[in-house]
Design a protein around this motif. Structure first.
Motif, short mmCIF file in Angstrom:
data_model
loop_
_atom_site.label_atom_id
_atom_site.label_comp_id
_atom_site.label_asym_id
_atom_site.label_seq_id
_atom_site.Cartn_x
_atom_site.Cartn_y
_atom_site.Cartn_z
N ASP A 88 18.74 -43.24 0.70
CA ASP A 88 17.22 -43.35 0.77
C ASP A 88 15.76 -42.15 0.51
OD1 ASP A 88 17.82 -45.84 1.95
OD2 ASP A 88 17.93 -45.09 3.92
N TRP A 117 12.67 -43.03 -1.79
CA TRP A 117 11.93 -43.16 -1.51
C TRP A 117 10.74 -42.09 -3.16
CZ3 TRP A 117 9.59 -38.63 0.79
CH2 TRP A 117 8.53 -38.83 1.91
N HIS A 162 9.39 -45.10 -2.92
CA HIS A 162 8.62 -45.45 -1.67
C HIS A 162 9.50 -46.34 -1.45
CE1 HIS A 162 5.53 -43.15 -3.96
NE2 HIS A 162 5.05 -43.84 -4.98
N LYS A 163 10.73 -46.60 -1.63
CA LYS A 163 10.94 -47.95 -0.77
C LYS A 163 12.98 -46.81 -0.37
CE LYS A 163 8.98 -51.88 -2.78
NZ LYS A 163 9.11 -52.61 -3.41
N ASP A 164 12.99 -47.97 0.66
CA ASP A 164 14.31 -47.54 1.21
C ASP A 164 15.44 -48.19 0.13
OD1 ASP A 164 14.77 -49.87 2.15
OD2 ASP A 164 15.13 -49.29 4.59
N SER A 191 9.93 -51.02 1.78
CA SER A 191 8.56 -50.03 2.23
C SER A 191 8.21 -49.53 3.36
CB SER A 191 7.01 -50.34 1.34
OG SER A 191 6.42 -51.31 1.83
N TRP A 228 11.11 -43.53 8.20
CA TRP A 228 11.86 -41.97 7.18
C TRP A 228 11.32 -40.45 8.33
CZ3 TRP A 228 7.65 -38.98 6.78
CH2 TRP A 228 6.66 -39.11 7.32
#
Length: 181
Positions: free
Chosen positions: A44, A48, A52-54, A59, A63
């Motif tokens: 992740d 990220w 910018h995502k897992d 999004s 986190w």
């Protein structure tokens, strides 16, 4: 096609990881452990930093580190640095978010604001859009996720998207040709 290898990943204050560095040096690395040990958190953090995502392609996900009562720990700097070897040349991507405490003048209400910063090869990139453009010049997000996640194709893409991907690669067209007399 570019050859991309992981040189290292450094994670600070991301989800349940306080401070962790993975040094791959371009070699294959096996990350293993019990459930809830942080394996997915490493992936992740990697995603990220770049996209910018897992790993579930979200999004909007949690986190920030949590205290034992599942409340956000305020005032921490979260950062992830990903160093890649691209055709043998090192390229470093760094994303950090500094949380600042603010007070509204009229209501005296306290709130926290996340201030992101982006760096490539230690040079600050002024906007998220510019950072994203520079990352996309190196690697396409969809291809990257298809190649790095064993579950992305089956779990994140809809059946229609999976069919289109297979058709785009010519697999369906070739199999139809084989079936037709």
């Amino acid at each position: 096609m570019k050859q991309i290898q992981i040189k290292s990943i450094a994670i600070r204050n991301f989800k349940g990881i306080k401070d962790f560095t993975l040094k791959a040096e371009g070699n294959d690395v096996e990350v293993s452990g019990d459930n809830d040990a942080g394996k997915t958190t490493i992936y992740d953090a990697f995603l990220w930093c770049l996209f910018h995502k897992d790993s579930k392609d979200r999004s909007q996900f949690k986190w920030k580190p949590l205290d034992p009562d599942n409340n956000y720990i305020h005032g921490l700097q979260t950062s992830v640095t990903v160093e890649l070897l691209i055709d043998g040349k090192s390229k470093e991507f760094h994303k950090e978010i500094n949380e600042t405490k603010r007070t509204r003048r009229k209501t005296k209400e306290v709130f926290y604001e996340d201030v992101p910063k982006y760096y490539i090869d230690a040079l600050e990139i002024s906007t998220k859009t510019q950072y994203d453009e520079l990352v996309s010049e190196i690697v396409d997000q969809q291809k990257f996720k298809n190649l790095t996640s064993v579950t992305y194709f089956c779990e994140q893409l809809s059946p229609e998207e999976r069919r289109l991907k297979i058709a785009d690669n010519g697999s369906l067209n070739r199999s139809k040709e084989l079936i037709q007399p």
